[in-house]
Design a protein around this motif. Sequence first.
Motif, short mmCIF file in Angstrom:
data_model
loop_
_atom_site.label_atom_id
_atom_site.label_comp_id
_atom_site.label_asym_id
_atom_site.label_seq_id
_atom_site.Cartn_x
_atom_site.Cartn_y
_atom_site.Cartn_z
N MET A 135 6.16 7.63 -1.80
CA MET A 135 7.40 7.34 -1.03
C MET A 135 7.58 5.74 -1.03
O MET A 135 6.45 5.23 -0.69
N LYS A 136 8.64 5.27 -1.57
CA LYS A 136 8.89 3.87 -1.46
C LYS A 136 9.38 3.54 -0.49
O LYS A 136 9.05 2.24 0.06
N ILE A 137 9.87 4.16 0.54
CA ILE A 137 10.34 3.69 1.90
C ILE A 137 9.36 4.20 2.79
O ILE A 137 8.97 5.23 2.63
N ARG A 138 9.07 3.60 3.65
CA ARG A 138 7.89 3.91 4.74
C ARG A 138 8.45 3.50 6.22
O ARG A 138 9.25 2.97 6.37
N LYS A 139 7.83 4.37 7.18
CA LYS A 139 8.23 4.24 8.49
C LYS A 139 8.08 2.72 8.99
O LYS A 139 7.25 1.85 8.65
N GLY A 140 9.05 2.15 9.56
CA GLY A 140 9.11 0.83 10.21
C GLY A 140 9.79 0.04 9.12
O GLY A 140 10.28 -1.23 9.55
N ASP A 141 10.30 0.37 7.96
CA ASP A 141 11.07 -0.43 6.96
C ASP A 141 12.37 -0.60 7.57
O ASP A 141 12.81 0.10 8.00
N THR A 142 13.11 -1.85 7.29
CA THR A 142 14.53 -2.10 7.68
C THR A 142 15.22 -1.60 6.21
O THR A 142 14.87 -1.94 4.98
N VAL A 143 16.27 -0.65 6.34
CA VAL A 143 16.91 -0.10 5.35
C VAL A 143 18.56 -0.35 5.41
O VAL A 143 18.80 -0.35 6.85
N ARG A 144 19.35 -0.39 4.56
CA ARG A 144 20.82 -0.20 4.69
C ARG A 144 21.22 0.81 3.88
O ARG A 144 20.71 1.40 2.88
N VAL A 145 22.33 1.53 4.51
CA VAL A 145 22.76 2.68 3.97
C VAL A 145 23.70 2.32 2.76
O VAL A 145 24.57 1.66 3.19
N ILE A 204 12.35 -0.94 -4.95
CA ILE A 204 10.94 -1.25 -4.73
C ILE A 204 10.13 -0.60 -5.97
O ILE A 204 10.52 0.53 -6.22
N GLY A 205 9.10 -1.36 -6.30
CA GLY A 205 8.28 -1.03 -7.29
C GLY A 205 6.77 -1.16 -6.96
O GLY A 205 6.51 -1.45 -5.65
N PHE A 206 5.83 -0.85 -7.75
CA PHE A 206 4.34 -0.75 -7.36
C PHE A 206 3.62 -1.72 -8.52
O PHE A 206 4.07 -1.68 -9.76
N LYS A 207 2.82 -2.32 -8.08
CA LYS A 207 1.86 -2.99 -8.91
C LYS A 207 0.31 -3.03 -8.26
O LYS A 207 0.05 -2.83 -7.12
N MET A 208 -0.46 -3.41 -9.10
CA MET A 208 -1.97 -3.40 -8.76
C MET A 208 -1.99 -4.95 -8.59
O MET A 208 -1.80 -5.83 -9.03
N ASP A 209 -2.81 -5.08 -7.16
CA ASP A 209 -3.27 -6.45 -6.72
C ASP A 209 -4.71 -6.22 -6.65
O ASP A 209 -5.19 -5.98 -5.53
N GLY A 210 -5.24 -6.84 -7.58
CA GLY A 210 -6.84 -6.52 -7.65
C GLY A 210 -6.99 -5.02 -7.84
O GLY A 210 -6.65 -4.57 -8.76
N ASP A 211 -7.74 -4.38 -6.69
CA ASP A 211 -7.81 -3.05 -6.79
C ASP A 211 -7.17 -2.29 -5.89
O ASP A 211 -7.30 -1.16 -5.49
N LYS A 218 -3.18 -1.07 -4.61
CA LYS A 218 -1.82 -0.72 -5.02
C LYS A 218 -0.74 -1.33 -4.07
O LYS A 218 -0.98 -1.00 -2.86
N VAL A 219 0.13 -2.05 -4.37
CA VAL A 219 1.01 -2.79 -3.16
C VAL A 219 2.33 -2.69 -3.68
O VAL A 219 2.75 -2.44 -4.93
N ARG A 220 3.34 -2.77 -2.76
CA ARG A 220 4.85 -2.67 -3.08
C ARG A 220 5.50 -3.74 -3.40
O ARG A 220 4.89 -4.65 -2.74
N VAL A 221 6.43 -3.87 -4.21
CA VAL A 221 6.90 -5.43 -4.63
C VAL A 221 8.36 -5.16 -4.66
O VAL A 221 8.95 -3.94 -5.16
N ALA A 222 9.07 -6.03 -4.06
CA ALA A 222 10.39 -6.06 -4.30
C ALA A 222 11.10 -6.49 -5.58
O ALA A 222 10.63 -7.48 -6.15
N LYS A 223 11.80 -5.60 -6.39
CA LYS A 223 12.04 -5.77 -7.70
C LYS A 223 12.97 -6.95 -7.76
O LYS A 223 13.06 -7.66 -8.74
N ALA A 224 13.95 -7.34 -6.82
CA ALA A 224 14.82 -8.58 -6.96
C ALA A 224 14.15 -9.73 -7.08
O ALA A 224 14.72 -10.62 -7.56
N THR A 225 13.19 -9.98 -6.01
CA THR A 225 12.47 -11.14 -5.91
C THR A 225 11.01 -11.11 -6.62
O THR A 225 10.64 -12.55 -6.84
N GLY A 226 10.44 -10.23 -6.57
CA GLY A 226 9.10 -10.11 -7.22
C GLY A 226 8.11 -10.32 -6.37
O GLY A 226 6.92 -10.48 -6.42
N ASP A 227 8.60 -10.37 -4.76
CA ASP A 227 7.55 -10.67 -3.73
C ASP A 227 6.88 -9.47 -3.26
O ASP A 227 7.46 -8.28 -3.40
N VAL A 228 5.67 -9.55 -2.94
CA VAL A 228 4.83 -8.12 -2.37
C VAL A 228 5.33 -8.09 -1.00
O VAL A 228 5.66 -8.94 -0.12
#
Length: 104
Positions: A4-14, A82-89, A91-101
């Motif tokens: 799941m890309k959205i998790r409990k506690g995330d801020t979302v917009r409808v 939201i995308g995923f990438k490997m940060d070392g070993d 797996k972290v979520r990444v914002a596609k718009a900015t590339g921030d973890v």
Amino acid sequence: MSTMKIRKGDTVRVIAGKDKDKEGKVIAVNKKDGKVLVEGVNMLTKHTKPSMANQNGGIVHQEGPIDLSNVMYVHKGQTTRIGFKMDGDKKVRVAKATGDVIED
């Protein structure tokens, strides 16, 4: 469904439906049905009987589930996918718009 890309506690917009453009925090995620509960969005009216937990009963206003496809993650004030990438070993979520973890 995989991760799941959205998790409990995330801020979302409808982004679709009667509550379009409202923002809120994710209260719960139902992975099986692909639905989320967002605080203050899709408010439902429920009539409850008196019980041990609720002595008076009456009309209760509560959030209803929204399909995962109708919400979008908010990162630094703007919506992003939201995308995923490997940060070392790890797996972290990444914002596609900015590339921030995305920190959890």
